[in-house]
Design a protein around this motif. Structure first.
Motif, PDB file in Angstrom:
ATOM      1  N   ILE A  33       0.756  -1.285   0.216  1.00  0.00           N
ATOM      2  CA  ILE A  33      -0.060   0.126  -0.130  1.00  0.00           C
ATOM      3  C   ILE A  33       0.961   1.205  -0.030  1.00  0.00           C
ATOM      4  CG2 ILE A  33      -1.700   1.537   1.314  1.00  0.00           C
ATOM      5  CD1 ILE A  33      -3.108  -1.196   2.121  1.00  0.00           C
ATOM      6  N   PRO A  34       1.936   1.455   0.907  1.00  0.00           N
ATOM      7  CA  PRO A  34       2.652   2.643   0.716  1.00  0.00           C
ATOM      8  C   PRO A  34       3.405   2.824  -0.683  1.00  0.00           C
ATOM      9  CG  PRO A  34       3.250   1.516   2.955  1.00  0.00           C
ATOM     10  CD  PRO A  34       2.177   0.678   1.874  1.00  0.00           C
ATOM     11  N   LEU A  35       3.934   1.700  -1.142  1.00  0.00           N
ATOM     12  CA  LEU A  35       4.566   1.800  -2.366  1.00  0.00           C
ATOM     13  C   LEU A  35       3.805   2.150  -3.704  1.00  0.00           C
ATOM     14  CD1 LEU A  35       6.536  -1.775  -2.778  1.00  0.00           C
ATOM     15  CD2 LEU A  35       7.463   0.893  -2.666  1.00  0.00           C
ATOM     16  N   LYS A  36       2.107   1.860  -3.489  1.00  0.00           N
ATOM     17  CA  LYS A  36       0.968   2.371  -4.265  1.00  0.00           C
ATOM     18  C   LYS A  36       0.804   4.074  -4.130  1.00  0.00           C
ATOM     19  CE  LYS A  36      -1.435  -2.104  -4.789  1.00  0.00           C
ATOM     20  NZ  LYS A  36      -2.402  -2.747  -4.358  1.00  0.00           N
ATOM     21  N   ASN A  37       0.955   4.318  -2.671  1.00  0.00           N
ATOM     22  CA  ASN A  37       0.826   5.643  -2.565  1.00  0.00           C
ATOM     23  C   ASN A  37       2.098   6.707  -2.961  1.00  0.00           C
ATOM     24  OD1 ASN A  37      -1.521   4.692  -1.223  1.00  0.00           O
ATOM     25  ND2 ASN A  37      -0.550   4.814   0.705  1.00  0.00           N
ATOM     26  N   ILE A  38       3.107   5.927  -2.872  1.00  0.00           N
ATOM     27  CA  ILE A  38       4.229   6.879  -3.319  1.00  0.00           C
ATOM     28  C   ILE A  38       4.344   6.806  -4.792  1.00  0.00           C
ATOM     29  CG2 ILE A  38       6.803   6.519  -3.803  1.00  0.00           C
ATOM     30  CD1 ILE A  38       6.844   4.910  -0.956  1.00  0.00           C
ATOM     31  N   ASN A  39       3.830   6.055  -5.559  1.00  0.00           N
ATOM     32  CA  ASN A  39       3.549   6.114  -6.865  1.00  0.00           C
ATOM     33  C   ASN A  39       2.490   7.112  -7.153  1.00  0.00           C
ATOM     34  OD1 ASN A  39       5.713   4.213  -7.552  1.00  0.00           O
ATOM     35  ND2 ASN A  39       4.201   2.647  -7.356  1.00  0.00           N
ATOM     36  N   PHE A  41       1.677   9.787  -5.402  1.00  0.00           N
ATOM     37  CA  PHE A  41       2.350  11.105  -5.019  1.00  0.00           C
ATOM     38  C   PHE A  41       3.279  11.499  -6.008  1.00  0.00           C
ATOM     39  CE2 PHE A  41       0.177  10.122  -0.819  1.00  0.00           C
ATOM     40  CZ  PHE A  41      -0.930  11.195  -0.998  1.00  0.00           C
ATOM     41  N   ASN A  42       4.042  10.430  -6.301  1.00  0.00           N
ATOM     42  CA  ASN A  42       5.352  10.816  -7.042  1.00  0.00           C
ATOM     43  C   ASN A  42       4.709  11.462  -8.449  1.00  0.00           C
ATOM     44  OD1 ASN A  42       7.435  10.413  -5.514  1.00  0.00           O
ATOM     45  ND2 ASN A  42       7.728   8.155  -6.396  1.00  0.00           N
ATOM     46  N   ASP A  43       3.930  10.957  -9.115  1.00  0.00           N
ATOM     47  CA  ASP A  43       3.096  11.247 -10.340  1.00  0.00           C
ATOM     48  C   ASP A  43       2.564  12.580 -10.244  1.00  0.00           C
ATOM     49  OD1 ASP A  43       3.936   8.898 -11.719  1.00  0.00           O
ATOM     50  OD2 ASP A  43       1.837   8.025 -11.202  1.00  0.00           O
ATOM     51  N   TYR A  44       2.006  12.908  -9.241  1.00  0.00           N
ATOM     52  CA  TYR A  44       1.492  14.287  -8.654  1.00  0.00           C
ATOM     53  C   TYR A  44       2.527  15.302  -8.784  1.00  0.00           C
ATOM     54  CZ  TYR A  44      -1.303  18.034  -6.757  1.00  0.00           C
ATOM     55  OH  TYR A  44      -1.617  19.325  -6.464  1.00  0.00           O
ATOM     56  N   LEU A  45       3.449  14.845  -7.987  1.00  0.00           N
ATOM     57  CA  LEU A  45       4.597  15.971  -7.865  1.00  0.00           C
ATOM     58  C   LEU A  45       5.352  16.195  -9.169  1.00  0.00           C
ATOM     59  CD1 LEU A  45       6.006  14.825  -4.467  1.00  0.00           C
ATOM     60  CD2 LEU A  45       4.680  16.777  -4.714  1.00  0.00           C
ATOM     61  N   ALA A  94      -5.854  19.700   6.925  1.00  0.00           N
ATOM     62  CA  ALA A  94      -5.087  20.950   6.474  1.00  0.00           C
ATOM     63  C   ALA A  94      -4.934  21.384   5.211  1.00  0.00           C
ATOM     64  CB  ALA A  94      -3.899  20.798   7.498  1.00  0.00           C
ATOM     65  N   SER A  95      -5.260  20.599   4.171  1.00  0.00           N
ATOM     66  CA  SER A  95      -4.969  20.841   2.981  1.00  0.00           C
ATOM     67  C   SER A  95      -5.829  21.911   2.277  1.00  0.00           C
ATOM     68  CB  SER A  95      -4.944  19.564   2.163  1.00  0.00           C
ATOM     69  OG  SER A  95      -4.502  20.068   0.870  1.00  0.00           O
ATOM     70  N   ARG A  96      -5.221  22.846   1.685  1.00  0.00           N
ATOM     71  CA  ARG A  96      -6.208  23.984   1.185  1.00  0.00           C
ATOM     72  C   ARG A  96      -6.292  23.471  -0.447  1.00  0.00           C
ATOM     73  NH1 ARG A  96      -4.998  29.485   4.041  1.00  0.00           N
ATOM     74  NH2 ARG A  96      -5.405  28.662   6.006  1.00  0.00           N
ATOM     75  N   LYS A  97      -5.644  22.659  -0.998  1.00  0.00           N
ATOM     76  CA  LYS A  97      -5.543  22.088  -2.294  1.00  0.00           C
ATOM     77  C   LYS A  97      -6.841  21.036  -2.386  1.00  0.00           C
ATOM     78  CE  LYS A  97      -2.171  21.567  -4.941  1.00  0.00           C
ATOM     79  NZ  LYS A  97      -1.913  22.650  -6.118  1.00  0.00           N
ATOM     80  N   SER A  98      -7.777  21.340  -2.952  1.00  0.00           N
ATOM     81  CA  SER A  98      -8.932  20.205  -3.278  1.00  0.00           C
ATOM     82  C   SER A  98      -8.486  19.055  -4.057  1.00  0.00           C
ATOM     83  CB  SER A  98      -9.991  20.805  -3.646  1.00  0.00           C
ATOM     84  OG  SER A  98      -9.729  21.582  -5.059  1.00  0.00           O
ATOM     85  N   ASP A  99      -7.586  19.437  -5.145  1.00  0.00           N
ATOM     86  CA  ASP A  99      -7.148  18.285  -6.049  1.00  0.00           C
ATOM     87  C   ASP A  99      -6.208  17.297  -5.354  1.00  0.00           C
ATOM     88  OD1 ASP A  99      -5.252  20.293  -5.872  1.00  0.00           O
ATOM     89  OD2 ASP A  99      -4.462  19.985  -7.793  1.00  0.00           O
ATOM     90  N   LEU A 100      -5.157  18.036  -4.507  1.00  0.00           N
ATOM     91  CA  LEU A 100      -4.576  17.045  -3.605  1.00  0.00           C
ATOM     92  C   LEU A 100      -5.416  16.093  -2.716  1.00  0.00           C
ATOM     93  CD1 LEU A 100      -1.659  16.212  -3.282  1.00  0.00           C
ATOM     94  CD2 LEU A 100      -1.585  18.043  -1.528  1.00  0.00           C
ATOM     95  N   VAL A 101      -6.404  16.657  -2.205  1.00  0.00           N
ATOM     96  CA  VAL A 101      -7.224  15.945  -0.990  1.00  0.00           C
ATOM     97  C   VAL A 101      -7.992  14.593  -1.908  1.00  0.00           C
ATOM     98  CG1 VAL A 101      -9.126  15.703   0.349  1.00  0.00           C
ATOM     99  CG2 VAL A 101      -7.885  17.836   0.327  1.00  0.00           C
ATOM    100  N   LEU A 102      -8.198  14.968  -3.140  1.00  0.00           N
ATOM    101  CA  LEU A 102      -8.791  13.726  -3.992  1.00  0.00           C
ATOM    102  C   LEU A 102      -8.024  12.538  -4.201  1.00  0.00           C
ATOM    103  CD1 LEU A 102     -10.770  16.018  -6.534  1.00  0.00           C
ATOM    104  CD2 LEU A 102     -11.591  14.798  -4.438  1.00  0.00           C
ATOM    105  N   ILE A 103      -6.568  12.894  -4.039  1.00  0.00           N
ATOM    106  CA  ILE A 103      -5.581  11.647  -4.499  1.00  0.00           C
ATOM    107  C   ILE A 103      -5.295  10.816  -3.260  1.00  0.00           C
ATOM    108  CG2 ILE A 103      -4.874  12.649  -6.714  1.00  0.00           C
ATOM    109  CD1 ILE A 103      -2.042  12.915  -5.347  1.00  0.00           C
TER     110      ILE A 103
END
Length: 111
Positions: A33-39, A41-45, A94-103
């Motif tokens: 699961i963390p590996l999937k999450n890392i992928n 977030f890496n794509d987003y960044l 705490a996030s103000r970026k709604s697009d980030l919250v969705l991922i």
């Protein structure tokens, strides 16, 4: 990201030093699961031209001697899982970026 990287490194380290196949399988499943999450977030960044944090995998040695009991390793691994879920909750609130919250991942898989 850092909690996910720490979790994957911890899972790698614990899986190579335990004698129990049950513990080894548990921590290796908990690494997926963390590996999937890392992928994700890496794509987003990467898509938004942000730097990508490095992993801690280079810190894990090749040692196979078990310095800790399986009970202690399971406690620390469970603590890491719970703190990761808490980190996502704090980040969402705490996030103000709604697009980030969705991922942010949802924890629908059972360990």
């Amino acid at each position: 990201m850092q909690t996910n990287h720490l979790g994957t490194s911890l899972a790698t380290a614990f899986s190579q030093v335990t004698d129990s196949n049950k513990v080894r399988n548990y921590v290796l499943r908990g690494k997926d699961i963390p590996l999937k999450n890392i992928n994700v977030f890496n794509d987003y960044l990467r898509n938004n031209s942000h730097p990508i944090p490095l992993s801690f995998d280079y810190e894990v040695t090749n040692s196979t001697e078990f310095p800790f009991s399986d009970k202690l390793m399971m406690f620390h691994f469970g603590l890491r899982l719970n703190s990761g879920i808490g980190n996502y909750g704090a980040a969402i609130s705490a996030s103000r970026k709604s697009d980030l919250v969705l991922i942010y991942p949802t924890y629908q898989q059972k360990y």
